[in-house]
Design an enzyme around this catalytic site. Structure first.
Site, PDB file in Angstrom:
ATOM      1  N   ARG A  98      -4.771  -8.981  11.435  1.00 11.26           N
ATOM      2  CA  ARG A  98      -4.242  -8.029  12.274  1.00 11.26           C
ATOM      3  C   ARG A  98      -3.481  -9.024  13.364  1.00 11.26           C
ATOM      4  O   ARG A  98      -4.161  -9.806  13.729  1.00 11.26           O
ATOM      5  CB  ARG A  98      -5.177  -7.039  12.935  1.00 11.26           C
ATOM      6  CG  ARG A  98      -5.663  -6.225  11.931  1.00 11.26           C
ATOM      7  CD  ARG A  98      -4.911  -4.940  11.345  1.00 11.26           C
ATOM      8  NE  ARG A  98      -5.494  -4.252  10.429  1.00 11.26           N
ATOM      9  CZ  ARG A  98      -5.518  -4.440   9.307  1.00 11.26           C
ATOM     10  NH1 ARG A  98      -5.096  -5.305   8.487  1.00 11.26           N
ATOM     11  NH2 ARG A  98      -6.334  -3.198   8.411  1.00 11.26           N
ATOM     12  N   LYS A 150      -9.781  -5.305  -9.022  1.00 14.21           N
ATOM     13  CA  LYS A 150     -11.276  -5.765  -8.788  1.00 14.21           C
ATOM     14  C   LYS A 150     -11.973  -5.494 -10.062  1.00 14.21           C
ATOM     15  O   LYS A 150     -12.935  -4.366 -10.062  1.00 14.21           O
ATOM     16  CB  LYS A 150     -11.788  -4.846  -7.614  1.00 14.21           C
ATOM     17  CG  LYS A 150     -11.155  -5.099  -6.282  1.00 14.21           C
ATOM     18  CD  LYS A 150     -11.706  -4.483  -5.070  1.00 14.21           C
ATOM     19  CE  LYS A 150     -11.235  -4.872  -3.803  1.00 14.21           C
ATOM     20  NZ  LYS A 150      -9.749  -4.652  -3.595  1.00 14.21           N
ATOM     21  N   TYR A 151     -12.001  -6.120 -10.963  1.00 19.87           N
ATOM     22  CA  TYR A 151     -12.479  -5.619 -12.409  1.00 19.87           C
ATOM     23  C   TYR A 151     -14.067  -6.060 -12.156  1.00 19.87           C
ATOM     24  O   TYR A 151     -14.471  -6.785 -11.462  1.00 19.87           O
ATOM     25  CB  TYR A 151     -11.897  -6.623 -13.485  1.00 19.87           C
ATOM     26  CG  TYR A 151     -10.434  -6.724 -13.850  1.00 19.87           C
ATOM     27  CD1 TYR A 151     -10.023  -5.622 -13.921  1.00 19.87           C
ATOM     28  CD2 TYR A 151      -9.868  -7.956 -14.221  1.00 19.87           C
ATOM     29  CE1 TYR A 151      -8.425  -5.462 -14.168  1.00 19.87           C
ATOM     30  CE2 TYR A 151      -8.490  -7.908 -14.171  1.00 19.87           C
ATOM     31  CZ  TYR A 151      -8.049  -6.684 -14.434  1.00 19.87           C
ATOM     32  OH  TYR A 151      -6.512  -6.971 -14.682  1.00 19.87           O
ATOM     33  N   HIS A 152     -14.755  -4.848 -13.032  1.00 22.31           N
ATOM     34  CA  HIS A 152     -16.011  -4.882 -12.973  1.00 22.31           C
ATOM     35  C   HIS A 152     -16.716  -4.135 -14.013  1.00 22.31           C
ATOM     36  O   HIS A 152     -16.670  -3.022 -14.112  1.00 22.31           O
ATOM     37  CB  HIS A 152     -16.810  -3.987 -11.630  1.00 22.31           C
ATOM     38  CG  HIS A 152     -18.077  -4.634 -11.319  1.00 22.31           C
ATOM     39  ND1 HIS A 152     -18.810  -4.327 -10.005  1.00 22.31           N
ATOM     40  CD2 HIS A 152     -18.926  -5.056 -12.170  1.00 22.31           C
ATOM     41  CE1 HIS A 152     -19.879  -4.455 -10.394  1.00 22.31           C
ATOM     42  NE2 HIS A 152     -20.355  -5.042 -11.365  1.00 22.31           N
ATOM     43  N   ASP A 196       0.733  -1.367  -0.157  1.00 23.79           N
ATOM     44  CA  ASP A 196      -0.185   0.016  -0.108  1.00 23.79           C
ATOM     45  C   ASP A 196       0.744   1.249  -0.078  1.00 23.79           C
ATOM     46  O   ASP A 196       0.748   2.262   0.929  1.00 23.79           O
ATOM     47  CB  ASP A 196      -1.096   0.009   1.097  1.00 23.79           C
ATOM     48  CG  ASP A 196      -2.098  -1.056   1.215  1.00 23.79           C
ATOM     49  OD1 ASP A 196      -2.355  -1.563   0.058  1.00 23.79           O
ATOM     50  OD2 ASP A 196      -2.344  -1.608   2.128  1.00 23.79           O
ATOM     51  N   ILE A 232     -18.302  -5.074 -18.660  1.00 21.67           N
ATOM     52  CA  ILE A 232     -18.901  -5.838 -19.304  1.00 21.67           C
ATOM     53  C   ILE A 232     -17.986  -7.171 -19.509  1.00 21.67           C
ATOM     54  O   ILE A 232     -16.754  -6.976 -19.522  1.00 21.67           O
ATOM     55  CB  ILE A 232     -19.314  -5.189 -20.842  1.00 21.67           C
ATOM     56  CG1 ILE A 232     -17.854  -4.806 -21.490  1.00 21.67           C
ATOM     57  CG2 ILE A 232     -20.195  -4.081 -20.615  1.00 21.67           C
ATOM     58  CD1 ILE A 232     -18.143  -4.475 -22.921  1.00 21.67           C
ATOM     59  N   LYS A 247       0.889  -8.069  -3.356  1.00 18.27           N
ATOM     60  CA  LYS A 247      -0.323  -7.494  -3.962  1.00 18.27           C
ATOM     61  C   LYS A 247      -0.098  -6.163  -4.142  1.00 18.27           C
ATOM     62  O   LYS A 247       0.419  -5.198  -3.472  1.00 18.27           O
ATOM     63  CB  LYS A 247      -1.474  -7.733  -2.869  1.00 18.27           C
ATOM     64  CG  LYS A 247      -2.924  -7.368  -3.359  1.00 18.27           C
ATOM     65  CD  LYS A 247      -3.936  -7.360  -2.348  1.00 18.27           C
ATOM     66  CE  LYS A 247      -4.132  -6.357  -1.300  1.00 18.27           C
ATOM     67  NZ  LYS A 247      -4.354  -4.947  -1.785  1.00 18.27           N
ATOM     68  N   THR A 294     -14.758  -6.830 -21.895  1.00 15.75           N
ATOM     69  CA  THR A 294     -13.523  -6.115 -21.260  1.00 15.75           C
ATOM     70  C   THR A 294     -12.991  -6.836 -20.293  1.00 15.75           C
ATOM     71  O   THR A 294     -11.472  -6.690 -20.183  1.00 15.75           O
ATOM     72  CB  THR A 294     -14.202  -4.656 -20.709  1.00 15.75           C
ATOM     73  OG1 THR A 294     -14.908  -3.847 -21.918  1.00 15.75           O
ATOM     74  CG2 THR A 294     -13.140  -3.876 -20.082  1.00 15.75           C
ATOM     75  N   ASP A 347      -4.650  -6.761  -7.861  1.00 13.75           N
ATOM     76  CA  ASP A 347      -5.778  -6.431  -6.909  1.00 13.75           C
ATOM     77  C   ASP A 347      -6.466  -5.306  -7.722  1.00 13.75           C
ATOM     78  O   ASP A 347      -6.467  -4.077  -6.953  1.00 13.75           O
ATOM     79  CB  ASP A 347      -5.631  -6.156  -5.627  1.00 13.75           C
ATOM     80  CG  ASP A 347      -6.809  -5.821  -4.673  1.00 13.75           C
ATOM     81  OD1 ASP A 347      -7.810  -6.389  -5.196  1.00 13.75           O
ATOM     82  OD2 ASP A 347      -6.722  -5.426  -3.537  1.00 13.75           O
TER      83      ASP A 347
END
Length: 246
Positions: A191, A73-75, A22, A77, A44, A80, A71
């Site tokens: 954690r 997070k494809y969303h 991150d 059609i 990641k 694509t 990571d």
């Protein structure tokens, strides 16, 4: 290949840890990763870092010997998302995810797109984000408990050809019962100590608790990246994982 190779893994062993990088830029990322051992973790890359650095950093990390979870997070059609998964496979990505709420046709298209690869990426469905509670679901018109929505979407992901799902550790045990031992469960919100936690992961557990619940992989960001000795943290989690497996 990263020179810091340990003898942790044998053919029968697998580290469950995925370190979430991150960071916001390539310099900080490479400075941190330089001291990691690719036998102690996967890594990641999420939206912020990938948007900032593109595929060059991702391919560099893969070439250093790390298994990379892309990571994003494809969303979208089906076509694509399928094409994006093919690009990820061409890059040598180990794992890629997409929102299961994108539906069966989208997920089936993704699975078909990578089916011909000798080494294909694991396709993982995102169910309910771990930052979301029942009140959040209600606000978007889903009058159901997070656990019920997770199971519904996980079943859809499995029947659509995906390899696993992202879920909180609380959902791992019921998903194991519903979907079997081979379905991959990727668990964020891990954690080292849940007491006093006040960050944006609402449904959290310790590594030992998550593994006991049935999680396959544990996503850990700040507990590793902000640790005084990240390698020591990774070794401890892997020690717990070995004990849990025995």
């Amino acid at each position: 290949m990263n020179p810091l190779i340990s003898d942790f893994q044998t053919p029968q062993q697998r580290t469950p840890v995925i370190v979430a990088l991150d960071f916001s830029n390539e310099k900080d990322t490479l400075g941190f990763v330089r001291n990691l051992d690719p036998t102690l973790c996967q890594i990641k890359i999420g939206k912020e870092l990938f948007t900032a650095t593109g595929r060059n950093l991702a391919e560099s990390l893969i070439n250093q010997g790390f298994k990379l979870f892309l990571d994003l997070k494809y969303h979208d059609i089906p076509h694509t998302v399928a094409q994006a998964c093919k690009v990820a496979a061409d890059m040598g990505v180990w794992m890629v995810d997409m929102h299961a709420s994108g539906g069966r046709r989208m997920m089936e298209a993704a699975a078909e797109a990578v089916a011909g690869y000798g080494t294909k990426p694991l396709l993982i469905g995102v169910t309910v984000l771990t930052s979301m509670e029942q009140s959040d679901l209600a606000e978007i018109g889903l009058n159901t408990a997070p656990e019920e929505q997770v199971i519904r979407l996980a079943k859809l992901a499995q029947s659509s050809g995906l390899d696993g799902v992202v879920c909180s550790a609380q959902e791992a045990a019921p998903l194991r019962r519903e979907l079997g031992q081979d379905f991959v469960l990727v668990t964020p919100g891990i954690r080292l100590d849940v007491a006093g936690n006040n960050d944006d992961q609402r449904r959290i557990m310790t590594p030992a608790e998550a593994l006991a619940a049935g999680s396959t992989y544990l996503v850990m960001g700040r507990p590793v990246t902000q640790a005084a000795d990240p390698v020591a943290v990774l070794r401890e989690v892997n020690r717990v994982a070995n004990l849990e497996a025995n």
